[in-house]
Design an enzyme around this catalytic site. Sequence first.
Site, PDB file in Angstrom:
ATOM      1  N   CYS A 297     -14.350   3.870 -17.379  1.00 54.33           N
ATOM      2  CA  CYS A 297     -14.388   2.764 -18.581  1.00 54.33           C
ATOM      3  C   CYS A 297     -13.885   3.612 -19.814  1.00 54.33           C
ATOM      4  CB  CYS A 297     -15.595   2.110 -18.722  1.00 54.33           C
ATOM      5  SG  CYS A 297     -15.915   0.514 -19.460  1.00 54.33           S
ATOM      6  N   HIS A 424     -16.412  -0.029 -13.249  1.00 51.12           N
ATOM      7  CA  HIS A 424     -17.800   0.764 -12.977  1.00 51.12           C
ATOM      8  C   HIS A 424     -18.203   0.732 -11.610  1.00 51.12           C
ATOM      9  CE1 HIS A 424     -19.252   1.326 -17.092  1.00 51.12           C
ATOM     10  NE2 HIS A 424     -18.314   0.298 -17.413  1.00 51.12           N
ATOM     11  N   GLU A 426     -20.115   2.568  -9.992  1.00 47.97           N
ATOM     12  CA  GLU A 426     -21.397   3.035  -9.685  1.00 47.97           C
ATOM     13  C   GLU A 426     -22.139   1.828  -9.402  1.00 47.97           C
ATOM     14  OE1 GLU A 426     -21.134   2.861 -14.074  1.00 47.97           O
ATOM     15  OE2 GLU A 426     -20.036   3.517 -12.585  1.00 47.97           O
TER      16      GLU A 426
END
Length: 484
Positions: A297, A424, A426
């Site tokens: 990001c 993202h 994750e």
Amino acid sequence: MDGQTFMIASGYWQSPICTPMKYILVTGGVISGIGKGIIASSIGTILKSCGLRVTAIKIDPYINIDAGTFSPYEHGEVFVLNDGGEVDLDLGNYERFLDINLYKDNNITTGKIYQHVINKERRGDYLGKTVQVVPHITDAIQEWVMNQAKVSVDGNKEDPQICVIELGGTIGDIEGMAFVEAFRQFQFKAKRENFSNIHVSLVPQPSATGEQKTKPTQNSVRALRGLGLSPDLYIDSIDLEPVTKAEDPVKFHEAWQKLCLADGILVPGGFGIRGTLGKLQAISWARTKKIPFLGICLGMQLAVIEFARNCLNLKDANSTEFEPNTPVPLVIDMPEHSPGDLGGTMRLGLRRTVFTSENSILKKLYGDVPYIEERHRHRYEVNPNLINQFENKDLCFVGEDVDGKRMEIIELTGHPYFVGVQFHPEFSSRPMRPSPPYLGLLLAATGNLNAHLQQMSKLSYSDVCSDVSDDSFSEAKLAELEIN
């Protein structure tokens, strides 16, 4: 995986047939209950996923023989094993994470060790000798560990190859001194190449200062070293503000020393200008020194800015987040949102990213698929009107949204692993199914990326990144999301 090489902590271990047992000792510092059990379970799971046979031992330095008489208010619920052993709840974590069945002797307590030594003394095994903590107690600990490490725990009757040992309590506790001394000796008995120490410690953040303090961890590591054990594995994300503060030369050089020693660099997402100058320097270091890099990001946006400033001579390139009136707005507010409005103005949720290059490293890591779907959370994006200036250079935009208006993935040609993603990953990563961008960073940092990509070429996306039920969206829903 027999006959191949894998890496843990600071060195490489060979794993051919009939090699010596490998031992990983997990210790804790500053406070108890810091998460050693989860760390031990997770490390064991990672190693098992590599095809290695893993067992685990939990050491509790209390004098109780077992956990059967404990109050759950002090130690949590008692965990019961197949053989009837009442043990610490950490062994439950080991069994669940590693999918193995342990035995009561996989839980060592001070009470068990002393009872074992006293029984031997009563039988006359030490006849003529004065029974002492060193060497008799410490020898008993080492023998127990070596014997129990060989016991098969996964039902195939094969000896484990790696034993993960968690030493309960905190370094410096008087109750654990005999065990620490035992492992100080044990690292030489097992040979240093077969023994690794991981130290888990607390980095507190006092409310009065609002910043993290590492002094407790420094003292804990100093105490551990003073007792003869040196941690092989450090987990350190670096405060990048001091990197730009030459007026504090000590912090300046400490930060750069950590950066220069890194095998890989991750710049995560975030908001605001704090620390961005240091992050830009870290990105420049990764790019020029060919250190594996992943920007998430904001990390991706900064990577684009750094490249523009230093490779395209666009010295004024910036983000409108940091400088609203920048003459070269390389990163801008998304046009559908009004600048200055914060509430409910981010691009959120699952979005489709289409690969625009067949040579993309991430495309191969994802299973050589035409597109992927990942979760987003951002308010700014790379200005699509300026990307044509990158076309003849080495920084390539290899992933875009379905309309080709939003830049989603960047990669640097001729670099081992220089990747930035606007999404993202994750949010959808799982312990047994790690996100490809993060996996790629770790593989590149350990020199295993090319071998992994060769294996990946034989697999499909569904084999590697199969959908999780709560991540599944219909085509209609995805179309709706893209419109929004």
